[in-house]
Design a protein around this motif. Structure first.
Motif, PDB file in Angstrom:
ATOM      1  N   GLN A   1       0.993  -1.006   0.061  1.00 39.04           N
ATOM      2  CA  GLN A   1      -0.052  -0.112  -0.030  1.00 39.04           C
ATOM      3  C   GLN A   1       0.985   1.392  -0.110  1.00 39.04           C
ATOM      4  OE1 GLN A   1      -2.443  -0.135   3.420  1.00 39.04           O
ATOM      5  NE2 GLN A   1      -3.786  -1.779   2.540  1.00 39.04           N
ATOM      6  N   SER A   2       0.526   2.100  -0.817  1.00 39.18           N
ATOM      7  CA  SER A   2       1.171   3.413  -1.007  1.00 39.18           C
ATOM      8  C   SER A   2       0.678   4.346  -0.028  1.00 39.18           C
ATOM      9  CB  SER A   2       1.241   3.911  -2.202  1.00 39.18           C
ATOM     10  OG  SER A   2       0.086   4.332  -2.450  1.00 39.18           O
ATOM     11  N   THR A   3       1.465   5.346   0.585  1.00 37.83           N
ATOM     12  CA  THR A   3       0.933   6.230   1.516  1.00 37.83           C
ATOM     13  C   THR A   3       0.389   7.265   0.876  1.00 37.83           C
ATOM     14  OG1 THR A   3       2.700   5.356   3.427  1.00 37.83           O
ATOM     15  CG2 THR A   3       1.474   7.440   3.590  1.00 37.83           C
ATOM     16  N   GLY A   4      -0.891   7.853   1.202  1.00 40.96           N
ATOM     17  CA  GLY A   4      -1.463   8.845   0.334  1.00 40.96           C
ATOM     18  C   GLY A   4      -1.111  10.165   1.226  1.00 40.96           C
ATOM     19  N   TYR A   5      -0.170  11.077   0.674  1.00 45.90           N
ATOM     20  CA  TYR A   5       0.326  12.319   1.399  1.00 45.90           C
ATOM     21  C   TYR A   5      -0.671  13.531   0.625  1.00 45.90           C
ATOM     22  CZ  TYR A   5       3.883   9.818   3.327  1.00 45.90           C
ATOM     23  OH  TYR A   5       4.554   8.820   3.970  1.00 45.90           O
ATOM     24  N   SER A   6      -1.515  13.180  -0.190  1.00 46.83           N
ATOM     25  CA  SER A   6      -2.249  14.237  -1.042  1.00 46.83           C
ATOM     26  C   SER A   6      -3.310  15.051   0.088  1.00 46.83           C
ATOM     27  CB  SER A   6      -3.243  13.700  -2.007  1.00 46.83           C
ATOM     28  OG  SER A   6      -4.036  12.889  -1.513  1.00 46.83           O
TER      29      SER A   6
ATOM     30  N   ASP B   1      -2.786  20.619   0.964  1.00 46.23           N
ATOM     31  CA  ASP B   1      -3.386  22.086   1.153  1.00 46.23           C
ATOM     32  C   ASP B   1      -3.820  22.351   2.577  1.00 46.23           C
ATOM     33  OD1 ASP B   1      -3.571  22.660  -1.754  1.00 46.23           O
ATOM     34  OD2 ASP B   1      -5.379  21.041  -1.924  1.00 46.23           O
ATOM     35  N   ILE B   2      -3.211  22.037   3.377  1.00 46.72           N
ATOM     36  CA  ILE B   2      -3.462  22.164   4.772  1.00 46.72           C
ATOM     37  C   ILE B   2      -3.311  23.789   5.268  1.00 46.72           C
ATOM     38  CG2 ILE B   2      -2.728  21.932   7.183  1.00 46.72           C
ATOM     39  CD1 ILE B   2      -2.017  19.295   6.224  1.00 46.72           C
TER      40      ILE B   2
END
Length: 131
Positions: free
Chosen positions: A6-11, A15-16
């Motif tokens: 599983q890839s880690t979703g940093y998306s 936009d924080i």
């Protein structure tokens, strides 16, 4: 060794809204105070939004319970005048129920459109880990 596929979703982090990375404050403004004010305003907005969401959910649940109760009474009613009154109540409750549903759907849409903040990303990440 176990390799995770599983890839880690940093998306969700891109936009924080971070209040302490802004250096464009006026020299006469106390920067720490400005950050506290912004944080307080953000927390208050989040609180108001959560309150609206809970009111919509409670209103929807209450309308559903009342509608089920009226339908049960309608099945048991013998008098024609009573049946007409109950049917009128049911019609009003169905309209109320659709209004509460629309309000809840609108609030969910607003929640999806909101820019994430550190607090909301943290909360959602913690919630996802619990589930």
């Amino acid at each position: 060794a176990v390799v995770s596929t599983q890839s880690t979703g940093y998306s969700k982090w891109k936009d924080i809204e971070i209040s302490d990375d802004e250096d464009d404050t006026h020299p006469n403004i106390d920067t720490p105070s400005l950050f506290r004010w912004r944080h307080k305003a953000r927390v208050e907005r989040m609180g108001e939004f959560e309150k609206k969401k809970s009111e919509a959910k409670e209103g929807l649940e209450l309308s559903q319970r009342e509608l089920a109760e009226r339908r049960k009474k309608l099945k048991e009613a013998d008098d024609e005048a009573e049946r007409k009154r109950l049917q009128s109540d049911i019609d009003q409750l169905e309209k109320q129920l659709s209004e509460w549903g629309a309000k809840e759907a609108e609030l969910e849409k607003q929640e999806r459109r909101r820019l994430p903040t550190i607090l909301t990303v943290w909360y959602l990440s913690a919630r996802d880990l619990r589930n």
